[in-house]
Design a protein around this motif. Structure first.
Motif, mmCIF file in Angstrom:
data_model
loop_
_atom_site.group_PDB
_atom_site.id
_atom_site.type_symbol
_atom_site.label_atom_id
_atom_site.label_comp_id
_atom_site.label_asym_id
_atom_site.label_seq_id
_atom_site.Cartn_x
_atom_site.Cartn_y
_atom_site.Cartn_z
ATOM 1 N N ALA A 120 25.490 -42.291 -5.768
ATOM 2 C CA ALA A 120 26.037 -43.583 -6.186
ATOM 3 C C ALA A 120 25.994 -44.568 -5.037
ATOM 4 O O ALA A 120 25.505 -44.270 -3.938
ATOM 5 C CB ALA A 120 27.470 -43.406 -6.708
ATOM 6 N N LEU A 121 26.530 -45.761 -5.293
ATOM 7 C CA LEU A 121 26.571 -46.843 -4.315
ATOM 8 C C LEU A 121 27.886 -47.582 -4.450
ATOM 9 O O LEU A 121 28.437 -47.691 -5.548
ATOM 10 C CB LEU A 121 25.419 -47.825 -4.549
ATOM 11 C CG LEU A 121 24.010 -47.259 -4.402
ATOM 12 C CD1 LEU A 121 23.049 -47.984 -5.332
ATOM 13 C CD2 LEU A 121 23.534 -47.371 -2.962
ATOM 14 N N VAL A 122 28.378 -48.102 -3.331
ATOM 15 C CA VAL A 122 29.548 -48.976 -3.390
ATOM 16 C C VAL A 122 29.372 -50.076 -2.357
ATOM 17 O O VAL A 122 28.820 -49.849 -1.270
ATOM 18 C CB VAL A 122 30.861 -48.191 -3.136
ATOM 19 C CG1 VAL A 122 30.963 -47.694 -1.703
ATOM 20 C CG2 VAL A 122 32.085 -49.041 -3.498
ATOM 21 N N TRP A 123 29.817 -51.276 -2.716
ATOM 22 C CA TRP A 123 29.815 -52.405 -1.786
ATOM 23 C C TRP A 123 31.246 -52.624 -1.315
ATOM 24 O O TRP A 123 32.147 -52.798 -2.122
ATOM 25 C CB TRP A 123 29.294 -53.673 -2.464
ATOM 26 C CG TRP A 123 29.357 -54.858 -1.556
ATOM 27 C CD1 TRP A 123 30.405 -55.721 -1.386
ATOM 28 C CD2 TRP A 123 28.343 -55.298 -0.665
ATOM 29 N NE1 TRP A 123 30.102 -56.674 -0.448
ATOM 30 C CE2 TRP A 123 28.840 -56.437 0.015
ATOM 31 C CE3 TRP A 123 27.050 -54.852 -0.373
ATOM 32 C CZ2 TRP A 123 28.086 -57.126 0.970
ATOM 33 C CZ3 TRP A 123 26.306 -55.544 0.568
ATOM 34 C CH2 TRP A 123 26.828 -56.665 1.227
ATOM 35 N N LEU A 128 26.813 -52.117 2.047
ATOM 36 C CA LEU A 128 26.436 -51.256 0.938
ATOM 37 C C LEU A 128 26.364 -49.823 1.458
ATOM 38 O O LEU A 128 25.745 -49.555 2.488
ATOM 39 C CB LEU A 128 25.079 -51.668 0.362
ATOM 40 C CG LEU A 128 24.614 -50.883 -0.874
ATOM 41 C CD1 LEU A 128 25.522 -51.159 -2.079
ATOM 42 C CD2 LEU A 128 23.160 -51.214 -1.201
ATOM 43 N N LEU A 129 27.023 -48.910 0.723
ATOM 44 C CA LEU A 129 27.057 -47.502 1.117
ATOM 45 C C LEU A 129 26.404 -46.647 0.039
ATOM 46 O O LEU A 129 26.690 -46.806 -1.154
ATOM 47 C CB LEU A 129 28.501 -47.032 1.325
ATOM 48 C CG LEU A 129 29.323 -47.755 2.396
ATOM 49 C CD1 LEU A 129 30.762 -47.249 2.390
ATOM 50 C CD2 LEU A 129 28.684 -47.594 3.779
ATOM 51 N N HIS A 453 23.740 -43.506 -10.430
ATOM 52 C CA HIS A 453 24.596 -44.695 -10.503
ATOM 53 C C HIS A 453 24.006 -45.887 -9.739
ATOM 54 O O HIS A 453 23.313 -45.706 -8.733
ATOM 55 C CB HIS A 453 25.969 -44.370 -9.944
ATOM 56 C CG HIS A 453 26.646 -43.247 -10.660
ATOM 57 N ND1 HIS A 453 27.280 -43.411 -11.871
ATOM 58 C CD2 HIS A 453 26.780 -41.940 -10.346
ATOM 59 C CE1 HIS A 453 27.773 -42.253 -12.269
ATOM 60 N NE2 HIS A 453 27.480 -41.339 -11.360
ATOM 61 N N GLY A 454 24.353 -47.072 -10.227
ATOM 62 C CA GLY A 454 23.855 -48.297 -9.618
ATOM 63 C C GLY A 454 24.973 -49.235 -9.208
ATOM 64 O O GLY A 454 26.150 -49.002 -9.493
#
Length: 466
Positions: A120-123, A128-129, A453-454
């Motif tokens: 997944a990614l999180v901002w 951005l991680l 996930h995006g």
């Protein structure tokens, strides 16, 4: 003559693409909205080399696929997340680590399992991680999708980081947890809006479990101690280390945001498994959780005792209510249609929302999704956007329209693969006209494999990126 059975996760559009591309002009069918400006990035597994032994979809090296949209035009690029393990395997031009379906390796590797950063990614806090629940995040530079390296909060990180951190849109804080195989089995952390790791608290649960997701409200954090367990004692007896134990209840722990193990309160409901939560919020004395629930799961080939559950691995949207005064728990199914990858307008995360969106599961054993379901949670109704015959997509990320006043004023974006034409595209759907045709289809000149996930990185966030 015997034929070799093909691993389904290495076949068709699950198969990896090895080439990293940059395409500056993409064909658009329809019209990209002029006020849709930013970058859609999606993470997913993409093995760099032929895997060793049994391969599971969760094993592949993380690859980011990004579509940058601005002024009605779009560009595309895909890049591997260059983890330490990716670099080691790249240097020797072969796979070194085995996957989750194989016994842990006992050799000179730095760690028995690699962190593929593939989920997944999180901002958060201008960064951005890329995430994987068994290790540290990786910082990614946008829009280049270049890997900066592991992100350890200036050395303060002492646990793994869930693939699903929660960012409070009001305070700007980020909450995450990490789970492990030894006590404390769960660690809970809060990060300031500026990206400082403020606290990490151990959460006491009876044994190690696979805890993929959690939820937050305005005042609380909700943990899910579900009976998908890890046991070294079982393994020593020659039994599977991982098992779904249907005779154990599901436990939901509710703790104040800045609380710890001393003030967590546990609620029990029938055994189930939950990969992903849609949202949670407070309503009077109740904490309400909405998530995609399975009766049980065979993930990673975990055994199901002698009982065959025909409803295993079929996720359906459910709602739980936990009364923090009386201790009462209620659970209800909101829809009997199978769906997963729930998302909302994340500007309202932790607050009561009217709308939610899930990926509608196609019939069959593989994790294919044939459309997007829009739930009106207030009216108890739903509408579906169908991708079309032989077309399958993934998680749809909600992108709010700049300056929008209505919760559903925005777009849903996801990659779709056409199995007939063997082509990939980014589909942009008007969230207020979910049953209508996409407002735009951005054609990708190379195949985009199915992934996880995006995230949407807005124009303002791109300009503020570190």
């Amino acid at each position: 003559m015997a034929t070799t059975k093909v691993n389904p996760y290495l076949d068709g559009n699950f198969a990896p693409v090895r080439e990293e591309s940059t395409v500056n002009t993409l064909e658009v069918i329809g019209e990209l909205p002029p006020d849709l400006s930013g970058m859609f990035v999606r993470n997913g597994p993409n093995p760099q080399w032929t895997p060793i032994g049994k391969y599971h979809w969760f094993d592949g090296d993380g690859m980011l696929h990004g579509v940058r949209i601005s002024n009605g035009k779009a560009t595309y690029r895909n890049r591997y997340v260059r983890t330490k393990a990716w670099k080691i395997e790249n240097e020797v031009s072969k796979a070194v680590w085995t996957g989750l379906l194989e016994p842990p390796q006992k050799n000179s590797l730095p760690k028995p399992m690699k962190n593929p950063a593939n989920t997944a990614l999180v901002w958060h806090a201008g960064q951005l991680l890329a995430l994987w629940e068994g290790g540290a995040p990786h910082a990614i530079r946008v829009p280049e999708l270049k890997t900066i390296g592991e992100y350890t909060y200036n050395g303060k990180l002492i646990s793994a980081v869930t693939a699903h951190p929660k960012v409070d849109p009001v305070t700007g804080e980020m909450m995450f947890f990490g789970y492990g195989f030894a006590p404390p089995y769960v660690q809970y952390s809060v990060v300031s809006p500026e990206g400082e790791l403020l606290q990490t608290e151990p959460i006491d649960i009876p044994m190690a479990v696979m805890m993929h997701d959690f939820a937050i409200t305005e005042d609380y954090t909700i943990f899910m101690d579900l009976p998908l367990t890890f046991s070294k004692e079982r393994m020593k007896r020659g039994e599977p280390m991982m098992k779904f134990e249907r005779d154990k209840p599901s436990r939901f722990g509710i703790v104040p945001r800045y609380g710890n193990n001393s003030n967590i309160r546990w609620f029990e409901s029938p055994a189930c498994y939950i990969f992903h939560t849609l949202n949670a919020y407070e309503e009077g004395d109740e904490v309400v959780l909405i998530a995609c629930r399975m009766n049980s799961t065979t993930v990673l080939d975990v055994p199901q005792d002698t009982h065959i559950d025909s409803q295993a691995d079929i996720p359906r949207l459910h709602r739980w209510r936990f009364n923090v005064k009386t201790g009462k728990v209620s659970e209800e199914m909101l829809d009997d249609i199978a769906s997963e990858f729930p998302r909302i307008n994340e500007n309202l995360l932790g607050q009561k929302t009217r709308y939610g969106y899930t990926a509608k599961a196609a019939k069959g054993s593989m994790p294919l999704f044939e459309g997007i379901i829009k739930y009106d949670l207030s009216a108890g109704k739903s509408e579906t956007h169908a991708f079309g015959r032989g077309r399958y997509g993934g998680e749809a990320v909600f992108v709010p329209r700049p300056g929008a006043k209505d919760e559903d004023d925005g777009w849903l974006v996801t990659f779709v693969y056409d199995t007939v034409e063997e082509t990939s595209e980014l589909v942009v759907v008007n969230a207020q006209d979910i049953t209508g045709e996409p407002v735009a289809r951005v054609l990708i000149p190379q195949r985009v494999p199915y992934g996880f996930h995006g995230a949407w990185v807005s124009e303002e966030q791109l300009k503020a990126s570190v």
